[in-house]
Design an enzyme around this catalytic site. Structure first.
Site, mmCIF file in Angstrom:
data_model
loop_
_atom_site.group_PDB
_atom_site.id
_atom_site.type_symbol
_atom_site.label_atom_id
_atom_site.label_comp_id
_atom_site.label_asym_id
_atom_site.label_seq_id
_atom_site.Cartn_x
_atom_site.Cartn_y
_atom_site.Cartn_z
ATOM 1 N N TYR A 201 -4.192 12.028 -0.874
ATOM 2 C CA TYR A 201 -3.557 10.728 -0.645
ATOM 3 C C TYR A 201 -2.046 10.826 -0.896
ATOM 4 O O TYR A 201 -1.250 10.233 -0.174
ATOM 5 C CB TYR A 201 -4.190 9.701 -1.578
ATOM 6 C CG TYR A 201 -3.942 8.258 -1.212
ATOM 7 C CD1 TYR A 201 -4.316 7.767 0.031
ATOM 8 C CD2 TYR A 201 -3.347 7.388 -2.113
ATOM 9 C CE1 TYR A 201 -4.111 6.436 0.359
ATOM 10 C CE2 TYR A 201 -3.140 6.060 -1.792
ATOM 11 C CZ TYR A 201 -3.525 5.584 -0.560
ATOM 12 O OH TYR A 201 -3.319 4.265 -0.251
ATOM 13 N N CYS B 211 0.824 -1.209 0.000
ATOM 14 C CA CYS B 211 0.000 0.000 0.000
ATOM 15 C C CYS B 211 0.856 1.255 0.000
ATOM 16 O O CYS B 211 0.674 2.147 -0.813
ATOM 17 C CB CYS B 211 -0.930 0.013 1.197
ATOM 18 S SG CYS B 211 -2.156 -1.292 1.079
ATOM 19 N N HIS B 212 1.767 1.352 0.956
ATOM 20 C CA HIS B 212 2.549 2.576 1.074
ATOM 21 C C HIS B 212 4.039 2.284 1.187
ATOM 22 O O HIS B 212 4.808 3.132 1.628
ATOM 23 C CB HIS B 212 2.069 3.408 2.260
ATOM 24 C CG HIS B 212 0.595 3.689 2.183
ATOM 25 N ND1 HIS B 212 -0.318 2.954 2.868
ATOM 26 C CD2 HIS B 212 -0.096 4.581 1.460
ATOM 27 C CE1 HIS B 212 -1.539 3.388 2.575
ATOM 28 N NE2 HIS B 212 -1.436 4.371 1.723
ATOM 29 N N GLY B 213 4.428 1.065 0.858
ATOM 30 C CA GLY B 213 5.849 0.748 0.740
ATOM 31 C C GLY B 213 6.610 0.592 2.036
ATOM 32 O O GLY B 213 7.724 1.102 2.158
#
Lengths: 188, 426
Positions: free
Chosen positions: B298, A152-154
């Site tokens: 985001y 998702c966000h590494g």
């Protein structure tokens, strides 16, 4: 004096200070306020986890089929649980890391049970925003440190599921568990 | 605003006279969006997006209420009932595609409306309250859209709920209990879906209430205009009806053409195929992205990858994402330039377009995977975003030399204004 305080108040004397009507006002507003709060409490509390959700407390996992170097995904409280059988090489690699350099400093021994250092049992929930990291099944991306990688966000986790790189603040959570036999663990 | 030359409501039919005495609702409508509301004669097309936003809210409420007649807010049936709407319910496909694309259309229109405000200084005194209420509407829209996206209970629905409620767990001390309270459990489940359905039904009506306040606050000073010069005389204005009702009708036609093209010919162009896979708590999709209208925010969330002093990266990202919108609340006081319109602000105008570009870059990065070079680009673009509001806007407003303003709206339109001449008659 203290023992006869109250008998000499303005209300009792009918003087300028607190009158009978002031008392009724304050009493009425206070009662309504307490009543209002008493209604708000259940309205707020109803949103918390209900009894049936809380009842799903513990899960048993059979470890006998997990070979060294393998990992499995189990379910605990409707969330994924990672159970990993570390190889001696992976244990050595995890112990080689200088704990002081970690974001969430923990040794492998602190994250496993004594006598079962090869069994790394963690929640499969990234501590950033709750995605399921990859790296359990063979062929999945394990990240730069050979453990788990959250797509998702590494966030990169190492072989001891400790956070090494990326936005996650903590290591993958180790739930409460105990070995009921050499091949069975009870989670929760 | 009610100018001295604004027309008064004068009912002629006896029934309307009777109604005006008992409940002056027609009088209210006449003064709000009828012939009694005088607006500047020079409004350009950027002033049509408010009316369009109201139309979008109506589309969402109407399609939403009928969709709720066929949908089941339970994890066992939510996904299937969505497919039931698509396949079995008469015209269900049109209602659902209309609702899903209506959300995107609503955000397109509202972003145009917000950037109109940035360019023409619509947030400046005496219109601060209109702006503040507008930001509240935008926040409510974001919450509503997010919860609506969870309802089909597909993979993106589930993991979107997981990630967004995960934001709250970043708050120190109370974060985890707060998140469990919001979810009604340890991860998104039936309790979560059910309450999101309830709130998703409620919030549009809350939005409608704030929209009424927004329009009420607008009617006190009256509409701004592209010159930013206030209305001075009768020749500066025209009545809202028929002039702007007609113009809004024309843009509604244009809007419906584009909106219908999406609903009927490319209904899934803005969606994600993963949301046609039922929710699976054991498997995260390889690439979680929110709907396009959340991408800029985001990207800011993901731009924070290292701890800042004692603040963990995760909390920094969450704070920055919320701050990116909350900073708008302070804009009327950050921009101290007395000139409203960027048409007369050569320096601010340049930075406005840089901001547009910056937000576009953030949007692109927010939709891209969390890898290089997008992480670094997001970091630079996020930094610039905050630099714009906290440094560039205040500094530019104090050092800039604005271009000369026209005397009046009439002069800006006609090149001359009789009332501008010094009293020639002696």
């Amino acid at each position: 004096m203290a023992h006869d305080a109250g008998t000499d108040t303005p209300a009792a004397t009918g003087g300028e200070g607190v009158r009978r009507r002031d008392f009724i006002n304050i009493a009425a507003v206070s009662a309504a306020g307490v009543g209002g709060l008493a209604v708000v409490y259940p309205l707020v509390s109803q949103m918390s986890a209900s009894a049936d959700v809380l009842a799903e407390s513990s899960t048993e996992v059979d470890l006998s089929q997990v070979e060294p170097g393998q990992a499995i995904k189990a379910i605990f409280r409707k969330q994924p649980l990672f159970v990993r059988n570390l190889t001696p090489a992976e244990i050595a690699e995890a112990n080689k890391v200088d704990v002081a350099t970690l974001r969430d400093p923990q040794t492998l021994a602190e994250r496993t049970k004594e006598g079962h250092e090869n069994w790394l049992i963690t929640m499969g929930v990234c501590t950033h925003l709750g995605c399921v990291p990859s790296g359990v099944a063979e062929g999945e991306v394990k990240g730069e440190f050979g453990g788990y990688f959250c797509p998702c966000h590494g966030s990169h986790y190492d072989v001891a599921a400790r956070i090494r790189k990326g936005p996650a603040p903590k290591n993958l959570v180790v739930p409460d568990y105990e070995f009921t036999s050499d091949t069975v663990v009870k989670i929760g | 605003m009610s100018f001295p030359w604004s027309k008064e409501y004068t009912p002629s039919h006896p029934l309307m006279v009777w109604l005006d005495e008992k409940l002056p609702l027609p009088r209210l409508v006449y003064g709000a969006v009828g012939g009694g509301y005088e607006v500047p004669r020079n409004l350009n097309y950027m002033w049509n997006f408010g009316f369009l936003a109201g139309l979008c809210l109506m589309i969402q409420i109407v399609t939403g209420v009928v969709l709720a007649m066929h949908y089941g807010g339970d994890t066992k049936v939510a996904f299937d009932s969505t497919e039931h709407i698509m396949r079995d319910v008469n015209w269900g496909w049109m209602l659902r595609y209309g609702h899903a694309n209506g959300a995107s259309a609503f955000f397109v229109v509202v972003y145009a409306h917000i950037f109109r405000g940035f360019y023409y200084g619509s947030y400046k005194a005496p219109r601060e309250m209109i702006w503040l209420l507008g930001v509240v509407i935008f926040l409510l829209m974001m919450a509503t859209a997010f919860m609506g996206y969870v309802l089909p209970w597909g993979q993106m629905s589930f993991w979107g709920a997981q990630v967004i409620t995960g934001l709250f767990s970043a708050i120190p001390l109370v974060g985890d209990p707060l998140r469990e309270w919001l979810l009604g459990g340890f991860s998104p489940d039936n309790a979560t879906l059910n309450r999101f359905f309830s709130l998703h039904f409620l919030l549009p009506f809350v939005i409608l209430g704030v929209v009424i306040l927004h329009v009420w606050a607008l009617h006190i000073p009256g509409s701004s205009n592209p010159t930013g010069v206030e209305v001075k005389s009768e020749s500066d204005t025209v009545p809202f009806f028929p002039y702007f009702v007609g113009k809004d009708g024309w843009t509604i036609g244009l809007f419906m053409l584009i909106y219908s093209a999406f609903v009927f010919f490319m209904p899934n162009a803005l969606g994600h195929p993963d949301n046609y896979i039922p929710a699976n708590p054991m498997q995260t999709p390889a690439h979680i992205v929110p709907e396009w209208y959340f991408w800029p925010f985001y990207a800011i969330l993901r731009a924070f990858t290292v701890d800042f002093l004692i603040v963990p990266a995760k909390l920094m990202g969450v704070l920055a994402m919320f701050a990116a919108i909350l900073v708008w609340f302070f804009l009327p006081w950050l921009d101290r330039s007395p000139v409203r319109s960027a048409n007369y602000r050569p320096l601010y105008r340049k930075f406005f377009w840089v901001l547009v570009l910056d937000v576009a870059v953030l949007a692109y990065c927010g939709g891209a995977p969390a890898e290089e070079p997008f992480v670094m680009i997001s970091q630079i673009a996020s930094l610039y975003y905050f630099l714009h509001f906290f440094v560039i806007v205040p500094v530019v407003s104090s050092i800039e030399r604005p271009d000369p303003l026209p005397y009046s709206i009439t002069e800006a339109v006609l090149g001359t204004d009789e009332s501008a001449k010094l009293d020639g008659n002696g």
